[in-house]
Enzyme design. Structure first.
Site, PDB file in Angstrom:
ATOM      1  N   GLU B  46      -5.986  -3.878  -7.810  1.00  0.00           N
ATOM      2  CA  GLU B  46      -6.953  -4.396  -6.826  1.00  0.00           C
ATOM      3  C   GLU B  46      -7.597  -3.322  -5.957  1.00  0.00           C
ATOM      4  O   GLU B  46      -8.529  -3.616  -5.225  1.00  0.00           O
ATOM      5  CB  GLU B  46      -6.319  -5.491  -5.965  1.00  0.00           C
ATOM      6  CG  GLU B  46      -5.188  -5.056  -5.048  1.00  0.00           C
ATOM      7  CD  GLU B  46      -3.815  -5.257  -5.686  1.00  0.00           C
ATOM      8  OE1 GLU B  46      -3.721  -5.251  -6.935  1.00  0.00           O
ATOM      9  OE2 GLU B  46      -2.834  -5.400  -4.931  1.00  0.00           O
ATOM     10  N   ASN B  47      -7.121  -2.077  -6.044  1.00  0.00           N
ATOM     11  CA  ASN B  47      -7.826  -1.002  -5.340  1.00  0.00           C
ATOM     12  C   ASN B  47      -9.076  -0.554  -6.088  1.00  0.00           C
ATOM     13  O   ASN B  47      -9.755   0.364  -5.632  1.00  0.00           O
ATOM     14  CB  ASN B  47      -6.889   0.185  -5.081  1.00  0.00           C
ATOM     15  CG  ASN B  47      -6.207   0.684  -6.325  1.00  0.00           C
ATOM     16  OD1 ASN B  47      -5.795  -0.089  -7.176  1.00  0.00           O
ATOM     17  ND2 ASN B  47      -6.095   1.990  -6.458  1.00  0.00           N
TER      18      ASN B  47
END
Lengths: 233, 208
Positions: B46-47
């Site tokens: 999710e980064n």
């Protein structure tokens, strides 16, 4: 008009004031504006509200502004790596507003895009939803979250051209584009400033309209969790 | 009873060919080591990455390439990078088929608590609240009981929630349970675990 400044301190000249709100890019220690953070520490600006996914670690990243007590409030999704943060928070010296990571990213994106609020399912039924407007759409409950507009954005990119067009590298992009867009002034630090025309216009990640000042410098780029695998013999 | 690796291997059986999947920190990260032969999944971090590869060889670590647990990783031929707003647009927008996450507590209604212990542990929710609200299916992997032997599969969570009625399936060291309308359903028992063992370790209502 010249956007290129000779140092991080020069790039922040005239834009810092006590009590201001700063949006910062970065995820963990990856893609953080480490030179601008150091320059804010040196400038001594106080009472800061900082919107950033994380708060750095002890002695690096935003951690250096916590040590010097320049931060009044953090808006973050995860602060687990910073003992000084925990100490200041638990003793009541530091305010903390937890935002879910996607909500924080979208609050920055929305603020930069002229959208004052948006509805999201994230956080419904949790403490995050307390005190926020609830609204049902098509049988689902959503909460209202506000866009963030910061006095200043500080971001880190890989390359810039003199017009402020930015290119990021791998996962160091993270919060930098949304953070850049939500500031009234955006200062970007980069590893390299390349001549106009040398970036492919089709490959620019953030157009220069969002970027007001640029500074080039040497980055430490510290690794937080070094994980490797063995080479097969 | 299953150990951490056996739990991860069991969770890997939830994966289907072609899925885009997000794996949480801890045991869920180990799931990547047990993806079945012939099942091609794309891991989202999710980064800002789709197509997460394994850890780098020593000397090839890149500070600009990390996963959501801040560990150094590698890219694959199909990798794409993007910013955090885009990353959570695909999560919130329901494009990610499944998230496999750790938990501190889970309830029979599918409530999940995994982000803080008031007064003790204040780390933050990271992307977990967005993931459970947005992805197609939420699978939780956790120990069935605390180190003091107390059930972590409860009628109601006691810790602050990450999401309400969001969990579909629970995989523990004792077996596999599904969240239904009236309580939990036993799907599978771990090696050497009886139904009586599982029921004794579970505070939540088990329907069948």
């Amino acid at each position: 008009m010249n956007k290129v400044y000779p140092s991080a301190a020069a790039a922040l000249e005239g834009v810092l004031f006590d009590g201001m709100t700063i949006a910062s890019g970065g995820f963990g220690l990856c893609g953080i504006p480490e030179l601008l953070i150091a320059a804010i520490r040196a400038a001594g600006t106080k009472g800061l509200t900082v919107a950033s996914n994380n708060a750095g670690v002890d002695g690096f990243g935003l951690g250096v502004l916590l040590e010097s007590r320049q931060v009044k409030k953090m808006i973050s999704s995860y602060v687990g790596e910073n003992a000084e943060f925990m100490r200041q928070y638990l003793s009541g010296e530091l305010e903390l507003e937890f935002n879910p990571q996607g909500t924080l990213a979208e609050r920055m994106r929305a603020g930069g895009a002229g959208i004052p609020g948006f509805y999201t399912r994230t956080g419904v039924g949790t403490v995050i939803a307390e005190g926020k407007e609830h609204k049902d759409f098509d049988g689902q409950t959503y909460i209202l979250e506000r866009g963030i507009v910061a006095d200043l954005s500080i971001v880190k990119a890989w390359k810039a051209d003199p017009s402020g067009n930015l290119v990021f590298r791998k996962t160091a992009r993270n919060f930098n584009p949304p953070a850049a867009t939500c500031g009234r002034i955006c200062v970007a630090e980069v590893e390299e400033i390349v001549p106009l025309g040398s970036l492919d216009p089709d490959h620019i990640h953030l157009p220069g309209i969002y970027v007001h000042r640029i500074v080039q410098g040497e980055h430490e780029k510290r690794i937080e969790q070094r994980t490797v695998r063995k080479r097969e013999a | 009873m299953w150990d951490r690796n056996q739990m991860a291997a069991r969770a890997a059986k939830e994966l289907r060919d072609g899925m885009y999947v997000n794996l949480g920190i801890g045991i869920p990260t180990l799931v990547a080591n047990y993806i079945p032969e012939g099942v091609n999944v794309t891991l989202q971090s999710e980064n800002g990455m789709l197509g997460m590869g394994p850890f780098p060889y020593e000397g090839e670590e890149d500070p600009d390439l990390i996963n959501a647990g801040k560990q150094t990783i590698t890219q694959l031929p199909q990798t794409a990078y993007f910013d955090s707003a885009q990353s959570f647009a695909m999560i919130r927008g329901g494009k990610i088929a499944m998230a496999i996450l750790g938990a501190m507590e889970v309830s029979e209604k599918g409530d999940l608590a995994n982000w803080m212990i008031p007064g003790k542990l204040v780390k933050g929710m990271g992307g977990a609240m967005d993931l459970v609200a947005g992805v197609g299916r939420v699978v939780v992997v956790m120990d069935h009981t605390s180190k003091y032997g107390e059930s972590k599969v409860l009628r109601d969570c006691t810790l602050p929630l990450t999401g309400k009625a969001v969990v579909d399936r629970i995989i523990t060291n004792l077996g596999v349970l599904d969240v239904g309308h009236k309580g939990l359903h036993i799907v599978e028992l771990a090696d050497g675990v009886t139904e009586a063992d599982l029921r004794a370790a579970t505070e939540a209502t088990i329907v069948d």
